[in-house]
Design a protein around this motif. Sequence first.
Motif, PDB file in Angstrom:
ATOM      1  N   ASN A 109      -6.312  32.694  16.012  1.00 48.73           N
ATOM      2  CA  ASN A 109      -6.627  33.526  14.846  1.00 48.73           C
ATOM      3  C   ASN A 109      -6.202  34.960  15.166  1.00 48.73           C
ATOM      4  OD1 ASN A 109      -7.601  34.749  12.569  1.00 48.73           O
ATOM      5  ND2 ASN A 109      -9.761  34.438  13.044  1.00 48.73           N
ATOM      6  N   ILE A 110      -5.065  35.384  14.594  1.00 44.04           N
ATOM      7  CA  ILE A 110      -4.566  36.733  14.898  1.00 44.04           C
ATOM      8  C   ILE A 110      -4.772  37.677  13.710  1.00 44.04           C
ATOM      9  CG2 ILE A 110      -2.927  35.947  16.631  1.00 44.04           C
ATOM     10  CD1 ILE A 110      -0.703  36.195  14.553  1.00 44.04           C
ATOM     11  N   GLY A 111      -5.704  37.337  12.821  1.00 40.21           N
ATOM     12  CA  GLY A 111      -6.029  38.236  11.725  1.00 40.21           C
ATOM     13  C   GLY A 111      -5.958  37.556  10.374  1.00 40.21           C
ATOM     14  N   PRO A 112      -6.309  38.291   9.337  1.00 39.56           N
ATOM     15  CA  PRO A 112      -6.381  37.723   7.987  1.00 39.56           C
ATOM     16  C   PRO A 112      -5.045  37.638   7.259  1.00 39.56           C
ATOM     17  CG  PRO A 112      -7.059  40.011   7.933  1.00 39.56           C
ATOM     18  CD  PRO A 112      -6.802  39.689   9.375  1.00 39.56           C
ATOM     19  N   LEU A 113      -3.974  38.141   7.863  1.00 41.93           N
ATOM     20  CA  LEU A 113      -2.684  38.204   7.171  1.00 41.93           C
ATOM     21  C   LEU A 113      -1.703  37.122   7.616  1.00 41.93           C
ATOM     22  CD1 LEU A 113      -2.103  42.076   7.283  1.00 41.93           C
ATOM     23  CD2 LEU A 113      -3.312  40.727   5.557  1.00 41.93           C
ATOM     24  N   ILE A 114      -1.830  36.675   8.860  1.00 42.20           N
ATOM     25  CA  ILE A 114      -0.840  35.763   9.433  1.00 42.20           C
ATOM     26  C   ILE A 114      -1.517  34.482   9.907  1.00 42.20           C
ATOM     27  CG2 ILE A 114       0.941  35.500  11.204  1.00 42.20           C
ATOM     28  CD1 ILE A 114       0.998  38.640  11.237  1.00 42.20           C
ATOM     29  N   SER A 115      -0.985  33.366   9.433  1.00 46.30           N
ATOM     30  CA  SER A 115      -1.496  32.059   9.839  1.00 46.30           C
ATOM     31  C   SER A 115      -0.603  31.507  10.950  1.00 46.30           C
ATOM     32  CB  SER A 115      -1.485  31.112   8.635  1.00 46.30           C
ATOM     33  OG  SER A 115      -1.966  29.842   8.990  1.00 46.30           O
ATOM     34  N   THR A 116      -1.199  30.863  11.955  1.00 48.89           N
ATOM     35  CA  THR A 116      -0.429  30.347  13.086  1.00 48.89           C
ATOM     36  C   THR A 116      -0.455  28.822  13.139  1.00 48.89           C
ATOM     37  OG1 THR A 116      -2.338  30.488  14.576  1.00 48.89           O
ATOM     38  CG2 THR A 116      -0.903  32.417  14.462  1.00 48.89           C
ATOM     39  N   ASP A 117       0.682  28.232  13.433  1.00 50.03           N
ATOM     40  CA  ASP A 117       0.827  26.805  13.754  1.00 50.03           C
ATOM     41  C   ASP A 117       1.727  26.750  14.983  1.00 50.03           C
ATOM     42  OD1 ASP A 117      -0.321  25.013  11.414  1.00 50.03           O
ATOM     43  OD2 ASP A 117       0.643  26.739  10.478  1.00 50.03           O
ATOM     44  N   LEU A 118       1.135  27.044  16.147  1.00 45.61           N
ATOM     45  CA  LEU A 118       1.922  27.327  17.341  1.00 45.61           C
ATOM     46  C   LEU A 118       2.567  26.107  17.975  1.00 45.61           C
ATOM     47  CD1 LEU A 118      -0.257  30.159  18.918  1.00 45.61           C
ATOM     48  CD2 LEU A 118       1.833  30.349  17.581  1.00 45.61           C
TER      49      LEU A 118
ATOM     50  N   ASN B 288       5.974  41.456   8.930  1.00 45.19           N
ATOM     51  CA  ASN B 288       7.406  41.208   9.120  1.00 45.19           C
ATOM     52  C   ASN B 288       7.678  40.086  10.112  1.00 45.19           C
ATOM     53  OD1 ASN B 288       8.907  43.376   7.500  1.00 45.19           O
ATOM     54  ND2 ASN B 288       7.402  44.585   8.607  1.00 45.19           N
ATOM     55  N   ILE B 289       6.723  39.785  10.990  1.00 43.45           N
ATOM     56  CA  ILE B 289       6.960  38.694  11.942  1.00 43.45           C
ATOM     57  C   ILE B 289       6.962  37.344  11.226  1.00 43.45           C
ATOM     58  CG2 ILE B 289       6.026  40.029  13.863  1.00 43.45           C
ATOM     59  CD1 ILE B 289       3.508  38.347  13.778  1.00 43.45           C
ATOM     60  N   ILE B 290       6.384  37.274  10.032  1.00 40.74           N
ATOM     61  CA  ILE B 290       6.455  36.051   9.224  1.00 40.74           C
ATOM     62  C   ILE B 290       7.909  35.800   8.813  1.00 40.74           C
ATOM     63  CG2 ILE B 290       5.743  34.982   7.047  1.00 40.74           C
ATOM     64  CD1 ILE B 290       3.177  36.726   7.243  1.00 40.74           C
ATOM     65  N   ASP B 291       8.587  36.862   8.349  1.00 42.92           N
ATOM     66  CA  ASP B 291       9.986  36.734   7.948  1.00 42.92           C
ATOM     67  C   ASP B 291      10.887  36.451   9.144  1.00 42.92           C
ATOM     68  OD1 ASP B 291       9.044  37.503   5.428  1.00 42.92           O
ATOM     69  OD2 ASP B 291       9.457  39.609   5.816  1.00 42.92           O
ATOM     70  N   LEU B 292      10.544  37.031  10.303  1.00 42.33           N
ATOM     71  CA  LEU B 292      11.377  36.872  11.489  1.00 42.33           C
ATOM     72  C   LEU B 292      11.270  35.482  12.095  1.00 42.33           C
ATOM     73  CD1 LEU B 292      10.758  40.281  13.308  1.00 42.33           C
ATOM     74  CD2 LEU B 292      12.920  39.486  12.370  1.00 42.33           C
ATOM     75  N   CYS B 293      10.107  34.851  11.963  1.00 39.96           N
ATOM     76  CA  CYS B 293       9.894  33.546  12.589  1.00 39.96           C
ATOM     77  C   CYS B 293      10.876  32.526  12.011  1.00 39.96           C
ATOM     78  CB  CYS B 293       8.459  33.086  12.368  1.00 39.96           C
ATOM     79  SG  CYS B 293       8.077  31.538  13.223  1.00 39.96           S
TER      80      CYS B 293
ATOM     81  N   VAL C  69      10.923  29.386  12.372  1.00 41.69           N
ATOM     82  CA  VAL C  69      10.277  28.099  12.091  1.00 41.69           C
ATOM     83  C   VAL C  69       8.984  28.371  11.325  1.00 41.69           C
ATOM     84  CG1 VAL C  69      11.307  26.994  14.097  1.00 41.69           C
ATOM     85  CG2 VAL C  69       9.122  28.148  14.355  1.00 41.69           C
ATOM     86  N   GLY C  70       8.103  27.408  11.255  1.00 44.51           N
ATOM     87  CA  GLY C  70       6.849  27.589  10.505  1.00 44.51           C
ATOM     88  C   GLY C  70       5.677  27.924  11.388  1.00 44.51           C
ATOM     89  N   ALA C  71       5.936  28.542  12.544  1.00 41.00           N
ATOM     90  CA  ALA C  71       4.842  28.872  13.461  1.00 41.00           C
ATOM     91  C   ALA C  71       3.989  30.024  12.941  1.00 41.00           C
ATOM     92  CB  ALA C  71       5.408  29.211  14.838  1.00 41.00           C
ATOM     93  N   LEU C  72       4.621  30.978  12.242  1.00 41.81           N
ATOM     94  CA  LEU C  72       3.913  32.130  11.669  1.00 41.81           C
ATOM     95  C   LEU C  72       4.188  32.146  10.164  1.00 41.81           C
ATOM     96  CD1 LEU C  72       4.883  34.819  14.339  1.00 41.81           C
ATOM     97  CD2 LEU C  72       2.760  33.507  14.244  1.00 41.81           C
ATOM     98  N   THR C  73       3.153  31.991   9.384  1.00 40.57           N
ATOM     99  CA  THR C  73       3.303  31.998   7.926  1.00 40.57           C
ATOM    100  C   THR C  73       2.256  32.916   7.303  1.00 40.57           C
ATOM    101  OG1 THR C  73       1.925  30.005   7.777  1.00 40.57           O
ATOM    102  CG2 THR C  73       4.316  29.688   7.776  1.00 40.57           C
ATOM    103  N   SER C  74       2.442  33.228   6.036  1.00 41.16           N
ATOM    104  CA  SER C  74       1.531  34.135   5.344  1.00 41.16           C
ATOM    105  C   SER C  74       0.216  33.428   5.035  1.00 41.16           C
ATOM    106  CB  SER C  74       2.182  34.619   4.046  1.00 41.16           C
ATOM    107  OG  SER C  74       1.254  35.332   3.258  1.00 41.16           O
TER     108      SER C  74
ATOM    109  N   VAL D 262       5.509  38.561  -1.716  1.00 42.27           N
ATOM    110  CA  VAL D 262       6.497  39.648  -1.734  1.00 42.27           C
ATOM    111  C   VAL D 262       7.196  39.695  -0.381  1.00 42.27           C
ATOM    112  CG1 VAL D 262       6.807  42.141  -1.902  1.00 42.27           C
ATOM    113  CG2 VAL D 262       5.202  40.996  -3.432  1.00 42.27           C
ATOM    114  N   LEU D 263       8.515  39.784  -0.416  1.00 41.79           N
ATOM    115  CA  LEU D 263       9.332  39.871   0.796  1.00 41.79           C
ATOM    116  C   LEU D 263      10.216  41.119   0.729  1.00 41.79           C
ATOM    117  CD1 LEU D 263      10.541  36.156   1.174  1.00 41.79           C
ATOM    118  CD2 LEU D 263       8.525  37.223   2.169  1.00 41.79           C
ATOM    119  N   PRO D 264      10.747  41.542   1.859  1.00 40.48           N
ATOM    120  CA  PRO D 264      11.647  42.714   1.829  1.00 40.48           C
ATOM    121  C   PRO D 264      13.015  42.366   1.270  1.00 40.48           C
ATOM    122  CG  PRO D 264      11.446  41.873   4.059  1.00 40.48           C
ATOM    123  CD  PRO D 264      10.494  41.081   3.234  1.00 40.48           C
ATOM    124  N   LYS D 265      13.580  43.290   0.519  1.00 38.99           N
ATOM    125  CA  LYS D 265      14.988  43.195   0.111  1.00 38.99           C
ATOM    126  C   LYS D 265      15.724  44.244   0.926  1.00 38.99           C
ATOM    127  CE  LYS D 265      18.084  43.538  -3.882  1.00 38.99           C
ATOM    128  NZ  LYS D 265      18.812  42.291  -3.574  1.00 38.99           N
TER     129      LYS D 265
END
Length: 775
Positions: A134-143, A191-196, A198-203, A243-246
């Motif tokens: 659990n790394i916070g309320p913004l990023i979900s982990t499936d390591l 931004n680490i969600i976009d960088l990942c 695979v599906g290890a880090l998701t929103s 929302v994602l960065p353009k």
Amino acid sequence: MIKIKINGKSIEVEPKTTIIQVADKVGIDIPRFCYHKKLTVAANCRMCLVEVKNFPKPLPACATQVMEGMEISTKSKFTKEAQQSVMEFLLINHPLDCPICDQGGECDLQDTAMAYGASGTRYTEEKRVVFNKNIGPLISTDLTRCIQCTRCVRFLKEVGGVMELGLVGRGEHAEISAYVDKSVESELSGNIIDLCPVGALTSKPFRYSARTWELIRRYTISPHDSLGSNLETHIKNNIVMRVLPKENEKINECWISDRDRYSYEGLNHEDRLTHPMLKKNNKWIKVEWEEAFEFITQKLNKITQSYGADSVAFIMSPQSTLEEGFLFNKLAKSMGSSNIDYRISQKGSELNGSWLGCQVNDIETLDLAVIIGANLRQEQPLLAHRFRKMTSHGGSIVLINGLDDELLMPIKERVICSPTEYSIEILKIIKSIQTHKKIKSIDKSIDSILKKITTDSNSQKISQLILEKNVRVGIFLGQGALDLECANDLYYLSNILSSLVDGICGSLSNYANGVGLDYLGIGAPGINTKNILKKNMAAIITMNIEPDIDITSDTNIQSHLKASKFNIGITPYASKSFDAYDCLLPMSTFTESSGTYINISRQVQSVKAVVSSLAESRPAWKILRVLGNYLGYDDFNYDSTEEIVGEILPSNTLMTYPEINKPEKINTINIRSTTNSLQSYTIVRHEDSDMIVRRARALHARDAKFSDVVNIHPTTLKRLKLTDKNLFEVERNGVKIKLPIHSDLRVALNTVCYHSKYKPSFKLPLIKVADKATL
């Protein structure tokens, strides 16, 4: 230039270019997982292996620089076998859960496995499992899905400024982890969600809510700060789902802040105002638009006849688009009122200073930046990254601030002083440069003041940095400095300082469209929100603000609203802030309206609505247009925002207009000691900056851990005869609250630092030395 061959094609490239950069430039696809153009090279995924002539083994394209005469093959059998082998190893422990993975449909691993992998697997042993963190309320982990590319680790260290994630363990036991019981708290963490890859880090807020192929993608602009980050909204059933960065290299590169990423959660909050509301017999009732406009027209006509047109105040949000500001200003002028402003936090009335002084990407080329009164990480997370890049290129930062805040970048010199002493510190630096250069006269308006100034070791060190040969210097005033009563003096002195070394001078204002509203001439010298409200207006019209929270220019807004005869709120939300209002008109949010913003570097950006308006809400420009027609004013017949902006701007390009309201003279500077007076220093968290982000649930998931306290230097506490056990009484819009005191060495002397959930309005300077103190 050097000559090489890639897939048999001869090309010329610059020395020290990597193979993968050359391939990208000429349109040749090389698979990769760990490589990213904005991060350092790790070369640990090995997916980009390519054949290079005269080398016995395949080489990683991301880490191999080209050499004269090098021959590279990205499509040979040797290359394909190497890449296929790497792909097989990467998939050994990867779970086959694509049908339930949020990354499905936009997964780099999925796409690369299809293009470069084998049709089956030879691995039959048991796969490893990694427990999620659990790394916070913004990023979900499936390591278990993680392939250890370390993009997230490198991003948080290099771009975010602090290494909040790391790779622990070796071999099969290697895994990404945070510090024990720590969450990722960077303002750029999403931004680490976009960088990942695979599906290890998701929103976490988006988790399991939609599939990527169900989403419609539309472009918009962030209104939450003055940078104007480019955003890509993903929409399903007329609802913004994420929302994602353009990418825009000149503005936000390929990153966005967490505030921009997750603010969409507030768009359809339960507070949304869906119908026009009128207050009758102290009760709010829903009405049709026609009834609301007729009621407003009747009331405003009576007030202008009885009290004069100048008794009507027009106060708007600095987030307002160019079109909204133009019509709001036109409405005020047509009525005959000069009382219009957007500078809702500025106490001074002379300065309109929202221009950066250079282009955003020019910050990285500076050798020295002097930052005055700014909380960059909270106010401008992505501009903080630009300054961080500047220091990584060898540049230096000088911080003059009321708090020794952790900016997550090297600070060459710090001057921690109360906000009212910022001017004195700049004068000391000017005096030190004057002495070094032996200049008789700096500026007629400050020559007499400089004679009374005595330099110190800090000012001498800073002046030495500024005077170094061939140093490009930038002087920047943060929002905290711009909000001061003496902001005009600060800006004037900063211009003098920058001119002494041919540097640049600008502001780090967080007003989203401050430059655009300045261009419209809104906020004339001597007329600001604070001065307007002091006039006891007969009617007050506000647009896109919550008065209790957003208007902070040292005034009790509720008392003015209660004293007013008639109050109109054009707002997307209803809350207790509007209890003293008589009429509320539901306006659309930024995603539901088209409009134009001019960002801090004077870049004009126009956007269309990405979703339709909620219920009966309407874009603010349409509300103002119809209101102008009901009041019988001429030239309010606009059919589109394009028609309005075409009247305002000659073309949607980079603005080159001269500085608006640049101060020409300096006021009297108080250089006497301020030992016996307390000064306030307020930090507003990035998730509390406006009406929308205040309602984004994920951004406020950690609010329970937030301590609402005042921070005071121990020396100041001793002078006030207070301790950590006492309470400090703060008056916020007429309501007195008692807060715990925290002794903090980072705070300047004689300064009370308030790290608040919402912007408080301080009442200065009243001190009671007892079991409590009042500021």
